[in-house]
Design a protein around this motif. Sequence first.
Motif, PDB file in Angstrom:
ATOM      1  N   CYS A 168       2.120 -22.656   1.620  1.00 48.83           N
ATOM      2  CA  CYS A 168       3.423 -21.503   2.359  1.00 48.83           C
ATOM      3  C   CYS A 168       3.714 -20.320   1.357  1.00 48.83           C
ATOM      4  N   LEU A 169       4.850 -19.770   2.301  1.00 52.43           N
ATOM      5  CA  LEU A 169       5.111 -18.597   2.037  1.00 52.43           C
ATOM      6  C   LEU A 169       6.503 -18.646   1.357  1.00 52.43           C
ATOM      7  N   LEU A 170       6.387 -17.485   0.755  1.00 56.68           N
ATOM      8  CA  LEU A 170       7.832 -17.688  -0.013  1.00 56.68           C
ATOM      9  C   LEU A 170       8.592 -16.488   0.066  1.00 56.68           C
ATOM     10  N   LEU A 171      10.113 -16.924   0.419  1.00 53.69           N
ATOM     11  CA  LEU A 171      10.657 -15.416   0.205  1.00 53.69           C
ATOM     12  C   LEU A 171      11.628 -15.031  -1.159  1.00 53.69           C
ATOM     13  N   ASN A 172      12.234 -13.821  -0.967  1.00 50.89           N
ATOM     14  CA  ASN A 172      12.949 -13.577  -1.166  1.00 50.89           C
ATOM     15  C   ASN A 172      14.380 -13.568  -0.931  1.00 50.89           C
ATOM     16  N   GLU A 173      15.559 -13.181  -1.867  1.00 45.03           N
ATOM     17  CA  GLU A 173      17.069 -13.555  -1.559  1.00 45.03           C
ATOM     18  C   GLU A 173      17.187 -12.467  -0.715  1.00 45.03           C
ATOM     19  N   GLU A 174      16.166 -11.172  -0.675  1.00 40.48           N
ATOM     20  CA  GLU A 174      16.621 -10.500   1.317  1.00 40.48           C
ATOM     21  C   GLU A 174      16.006 -11.189   1.835  1.00 40.48           C
ATOM     22  N   LYS A 175      15.185 -12.731   1.968  1.00 34.07           N
ATOM     23  CA  LYS A 175      14.753 -12.690   3.386  1.00 34.07           C
ATOM     24  C   LYS A 175      13.137 -12.503   3.115  1.00 34.07           C
ATOM     25  N   ASN A 176      12.908 -11.754   2.352  1.00 35.44           N
ATOM     26  CA  ASN A 176      11.486 -11.048   3.106  1.00 35.44           C
ATOM     27  C   ASN A 176      10.430 -11.245   2.201  1.00 35.44           C
ATOM     28  N   VAL A 177       9.554 -11.472   2.753  1.00 31.98           N
ATOM     29  CA  VAL A 177       8.282 -12.557   2.573  1.00 31.98           C
ATOM     30  C   VAL A 177       7.526 -12.038   1.206  1.00 31.98           C
ATOM     31  N   VAL A 178       7.281 -12.533   0.656  1.00 33.85           N
ATOM     32  CA  VAL A 178       6.579 -12.320  -0.816  1.00 33.85           C
ATOM     33  C   VAL A 178       5.419 -12.315  -0.927  1.00 33.85           C
ATOM     34  N   GLU A 179       5.364 -13.317  -1.144  1.00 35.52           N
ATOM     35  CA  GLU A 179       3.815 -14.467  -1.543  1.00 35.52           C
ATOM     36  C   GLU A 179       3.287 -15.906  -1.194  1.00 35.52           C
ATOM     37  N   ALA A 180       2.410 -16.606  -0.646  1.00 36.37           N
ATOM     38  CA  ALA A 180       2.452 -18.176  -1.129  1.00 36.37           C
ATOM     39  C   ALA A 180       1.837 -18.280  -2.451  1.00 36.37           C
ATOM     40  N   LEU A 181       1.957 -19.697  -1.864  1.00 36.53           N
ATOM     41  CA  LEU A 181       2.364 -21.000  -3.204  1.00 36.53           C
ATOM     42  C   LEU A 181       1.416 -20.142  -4.337  1.00 36.53           C
ATOM     43  N   ASN A 182      -0.453 -20.077  -4.138  1.00 31.56           N
ATOM     44  CA  ASN A 182      -0.677 -19.706  -5.393  1.00 31.56           C
ATOM     45  C   ASN A 182      -1.370 -18.478  -5.200  1.00 31.56           C
ATOM     46  N   PRO A 197       5.053  -4.774  -2.894  1.00 32.83           N
ATOM     47  CA  PRO A 197       4.845  -3.977  -3.778  1.00 32.83           C
ATOM     48  C   PRO A 197       5.788  -5.313  -5.188  1.00 32.83           C
ATOM     49  N   LEU A 198       5.468  -4.851  -6.062  1.00 37.87           N
ATOM     50  CA  LEU A 198       6.133  -5.652  -7.252  1.00 37.87           C
ATOM     51  C   LEU A 198       7.333  -6.362  -7.380  1.00 37.87           C
ATOM     52  N   SER A 199       7.972  -4.867  -6.746  1.00 36.86           N
ATOM     53  CA  SER A 199       9.470  -5.326  -7.125  1.00 36.86           C
ATOM     54  C   SER A 199      10.024  -5.664  -6.117  1.00 36.86           C
ATOM     55  N   ALA A 219     -12.924   3.371   4.644  1.00 31.14           N
ATOM     56  CA  ALA A 219     -11.686   4.683   5.437  1.00 31.14           C
ATOM     57  C   ALA A 219     -11.137   4.437   6.155  1.00 31.14           C
ATOM     58  N   GLU A 220     -11.396   2.942   7.464  1.00 29.89           N
ATOM     59  CA  GLU A 220     -11.090   3.050   8.881  1.00 29.89           C
ATOM     60  C   GLU A 220      -8.595   2.234   8.635  1.00 29.89           C
ATOM     61  N   ILE A 221      -9.055   1.842   6.832  1.00 33.75           N
ATOM     62  CA  ILE A 221      -7.805   1.139   6.625  1.00 33.75           C
ATOM     63  C   ILE A 221      -7.121   1.974   5.596  1.00 33.75           C
ATOM     64  N   GLU A 222      -5.339   2.038   5.906  1.00 32.49           N
ATOM     65  CA  GLU A 222      -4.369   2.051   5.709  1.00 32.49           C
ATOM     66  C   GLU A 222      -4.219   1.361   4.768  1.00 32.49           C
ATOM     67  N   VAL A 223      -4.019   1.179   3.801  1.00 31.86           N
ATOM     68  CA  VAL A 223      -3.659  -0.040   2.818  1.00 31.86           C
ATOM     69  C   VAL A 223      -1.958   1.128   1.865  1.00 31.86           C
ATOM     70  N   ILE A 224      -1.244  -0.508   2.108  1.00 31.85           N
ATOM     71  CA  ILE A 224       0.210   0.097   2.419  1.00 31.85           C
ATOM     72  C   ILE A 224       0.731  -0.868   1.599  1.00 31.85           C
ATOM     73  N   GLU A 225       2.221  -0.285   0.312  1.00 29.51           N
ATOM     74  CA  GLU A 225       2.831  -1.577  -0.286  1.00 29.51           C
ATOM     75  C   GLU A 225       3.816  -1.721   0.105  1.00 29.51           C
ATOM     76  N   GLU A 226       4.588  -2.523   0.794  1.00 27.78           N
ATOM     77  CA  GLU A 226       6.108  -2.479   1.220  1.00 27.78           C
ATOM     78  C   GLU A 226       6.723  -4.101   2.023  1.00 27.78           C
ATOM     79  N   PRO A 227       6.980  -4.285   1.630  1.00 26.59           N
ATOM     80  CA  PRO A 227       7.915  -5.168   2.091  1.00 26.59           C
ATOM     81  C   PRO A 227       7.795  -5.278   3.215  1.00 26.59           C
ATOM     82  N   ILE A 228       7.788  -7.200   3.667  1.00 29.78           N
ATOM     83  CA  ILE A 228       7.058  -7.419   4.618  1.00 29.78           C
ATOM     84  C   ILE A 228       8.184  -8.502   5.181  1.00 29.78           C
TER      85      ILE A 228
END
Length: 278
Positions: A168-182, A197-199, A219-228
């Motif tokens: 399962c995928l976990l949500l934070n209090e703003e209902k954004n997806v944070v991480e999986a269970l493991n 992001p860690l924030s 090179a072909e991949i753009e890596v981003i840390e942002e809310p999902i």
Amino acid sequence: MINLNGNLVEADSVLTHNRAFLYGDAVFETLKLVNGKVLFMEDHYFRLMASMRIIRMQIPMNFTLEYLEEQIIQLAELNSCSASCRVRLTVYRNDGGYYLPLTRSVSFLISVKPLGNQVYAFASEPYEVDLFKDFYVTKQLLSTIKSTNRLINTVGSIFAEENGYQNCLLLNEEKNVVEALNGNLFMLIGNRLTTPPLSEGCLNGVMRKQILTIAKKIAEIEVIEEPISPFDLQKADELFITNVISGIQPITQYRKKEFESVLAKVLLEKLNEAVNLL
């Protein structure tokens, strides 16, 4: 005397005084040892030190990287699993007090369990996930460390099993997806690889760090840390979970959406190359 399951027995200090048992006053690291070497030991060590500082534990003078690594390797050898094993290193505050501890000093416990795989293998079997919405991850620093208070992961795992999901995928209090269970979550849309992001309250994962480093070199991949958001998941081409034991676990289905695993395979190959160089 204490009452244990209806029986009067001598007081067991492990149960009645251990602060990890009583209050979850402990942090831990799950590590992987392959061919007598602890993978990513430096990253695990510095995360452990940071976690201990965050919850105001006293760090012993002998708690060096070399000392802890030596303890792990010796235990694996004694248990005849130096080829490949799962290691758990738990550090807990010593006995005394109630919520307020009487000491900041700590003890540690290491256990090992044999693993069948030495390299990270690609998992091709179906892997379906859904959102776990009964409880939420809090956007705070404590959420980013591995403490022994993992009730949301435990209850979420039961929910997943009851409903036939692999995770399962976990949500934070703003209902954004944070991480999986493991593990940490990565999402690919087009050529954009995103992870929260860690924030957002996600775990400061050791494998998360490795995958970010590897992906940024493609090179072909753009890596981003942002809310999902949950809506983003429906747009994804790929979703995968990372942790130090399995490496990369591709998600094949979320609700009615099915996903590819092309980038996951590429990253897994590069991860194994990096491990071989350690």
